[in-house]
Scaffold this motif. Structure first.
Motif, PDB file in Angstrom:
ATOM      1  N   LYS A  17      -2.389  16.110  46.019  1.00  0.00           N
ATOM      2  CA  LYS A  17      -3.452  15.395  46.723  1.00  0.00           C
ATOM      3  C   LYS A  17      -4.766  16.142  46.641  1.00  0.00           C
ATOM      4  O   LYS A  17      -5.815  15.547  46.349  1.00  0.00           O
TER       5      LYS A  17
ATOM      6  N   ASP B  77     -11.940   7.961  52.751  1.00  0.00           N
ATOM      7  CA  ASP B  77     -12.074   8.295  54.174  1.00  0.00           C
ATOM      8  C   ASP B  77     -12.011   9.803  54.389  1.00  0.00           C
ATOM      9  O   ASP B  77     -12.762  10.356  55.203  1.00  0.00           O
ATOM     10  N   GLU B  78     -11.129  10.475  53.662  1.00  0.00           N
ATOM     11  CA  GLU B  78     -10.986  11.919  53.837  1.00  0.00           C
ATOM     12  C   GLU B  78     -12.231  12.659  53.357  1.00  0.00           C
ATOM     13  O   GLU B  78     -12.702  13.597  54.009  1.00  0.00           O
TER      14      GLU B  78
ATOM     15  N   SER C  90     -14.954  12.204  55.850  1.00  0.00           N
ATOM     16  CA  SER C  90     -14.748  13.020  57.047  1.00  0.00           C
ATOM     17  C   SER C  90     -15.189  14.459  56.822  1.00  0.00           C
ATOM     18  O   SER C  90     -15.485  15.182  57.771  1.00  0.00           O
TER      19      SER C  90
ATOM     20  N   ARG D 259      -7.770   5.914  51.285  1.00  0.00           N
ATOM     21  CA  ARG D 259      -7.508   7.124  52.088  1.00  0.00           C
ATOM     22  C   ARG D 259      -8.335   8.301  51.579  1.00  0.00           C
ATOM     23  O   ARG D 259      -8.859   9.086  52.367  1.00  0.00           O
ATOM     24  N   ASP D 260      -8.460   8.424  50.246  1.00  0.00           N
ATOM     25  CA  ASP D 260      -9.251   9.515  49.670  1.00  0.00           C
ATOM     26  C   ASP D 260     -10.712   9.402  50.066  1.00  0.00           C
ATOM     27  O   ASP D 260     -11.365  10.401  50.405  1.00  0.00           O
TER      28      ASP D 260
ATOM     29  N   ASP E 198     -12.797  20.090  61.257  1.00  0.00           N
ATOM     30  CA  ASP E 198     -13.476  19.131  60.383  1.00  0.00           C
ATOM     31  C   ASP E 198     -14.943  19.489  60.213  1.00  0.00           C
ATOM     32  O   ASP E 198     -15.497  19.428  59.116  1.00  0.00           O
TER      33      ASP E 198
END
Length: 313
Positions: free
Chosen positions: A4, A50-51, A54, A47-48, A110
């Motif tokens: 990932k 969004d990550e 973030s 998902r990538d 984060d």
């Protein structure tokens, strides 16, 4: 590196390197790690995105043809990815990097990752030996710091096992009033329920897990409470005699009780209460500082350097 993480890195590189918007089909075809059905790759890509967002990485989305509502494309603008270095010296960036690292794996992880990424894009050479004394040991923030902050905010009771001076573990139940960092160590102060008095605890002496009650508003912090640092004055002091290269070791010189000037090295005397703290500070200065005494401190430096050579060769 995990699959990932490797995929995310490759995605960022591709979106940064492109001079035009690239489509999802191009991303799926050219970036390793996107596999399976179209639906699974779509979910993976969402998902990538969004990550990455973030982490503060802005992905620009636009239609490929402004006249038609067709497939959209993606890219990352270099000016949005990098931090503007104007107005910051290399040493100021080093300070900010240390501050960001302080919160790594804690309650602001984060935020810290975003800050570290931005800072890494502009970092220049910095003289790390001249960053103040907290630098070598500032990365010791406890893993439970976020829980501690939450407990204090919600007025929850914390329970933990605490090692006393004889290294025996005893259960503690505490109403947390404050937390702070001093000379490279984290502390928290609160009302010890069993002892019926306010006490200060050093975080690295918490043994095992720290648990937080589910019930909120269990106590009130006294309006007249102030963090008391006088416990530091009760710690017994030792004195280090050091040879410090001329023009170097400003943080050691600030702590010195006496300085005797020499041709290449000055002889300074520094009082300290924690050998661990003094050892970290000496090692931080590399070959600009040599230990004359005491022998116990000299042996600790030699042992630390020997271990370093064994690990890294």
């Amino acid at each position: 590196m995990s699959r990932k993480s490797e995929r995310l890195v490759n995605l960022v590189i591709a979106l940064l390197a492109t001079k035009r918007y690239i489509t999802k089909s191009e991303i799926f075809r050219t970036i390793e790690g996107y596999e399976g059905s179209n639906e699974s790759m779509e979910r993976m890509f969402e998902r990538d995105k969004d990550e990455l967002r973030s982490l503060g990485i802005d992905i620009e989305v636009s239609g490929l043809d402004p006249l038609f509502d067709d497939e959209v494309g993606y890219r990352i603008r270099a000016e949005d990815f990098e931090m503007d270095r104007a107005g910051y010296s290399a040493q100021e960036i080093a300070y900010m990097s240390l501050a960001a690292q302080l919160w790594k794996d804690a309650s602001l992880s984060d935020v810290s990752q975003k800050a570290i990424r931005k800072l890494s894009a502009v970092s220049g050479p910095a003289d790390i030996s001249e960053i103040p004394a907290f630098a070598p040991v500032i990365l010791t923030a406890p893993k439970f710091l976020g829980d501690l902050i939450g407990a204090m905010t919600d007025r929850r009771v914390v329970e933990f096992k605490y090692l006393n001076s004889e290294m025996n573990a005893h259960n503690r139940k505490v109403h947390v009033y404050s937390y702070f960092s001093l000379k490279g160590f984290w502390y928290f102060t609160g009302f010890d329920v069993d002892k019926s008095e306010t006490r200060t605890f050093r975080s690295d002496r918490v043994f095992g897990e720290l648990s937080v009650s589910k019930k909120t508003d269990c106590y009130q912090i006294p309006t007249d409470f102030k963090t008391d640092l006088s416990f530091e004055e009760n710690r017994s002091l030792s004195e280090a005699q050091l040879r410090v290269r001329n023009g170097r070791g400003s943080q050691l010189r600030i702590l010195a009780s006496s300085i005797k000037t020499g041709e290449d090295f000055d002889i300074i005397r520094v009082s300290y209460s924690s050998e661990e703290e003094m050892l970290a500070l000496i090692l931080w200065h590399l070959d600009d500082v040599l230990v004359i005494g005491p022998e116990s401190l000299k042996r600790s430096v030699i042992e630390a350097l020997t271990q370093l050579v064994e690990v890294h060769g």
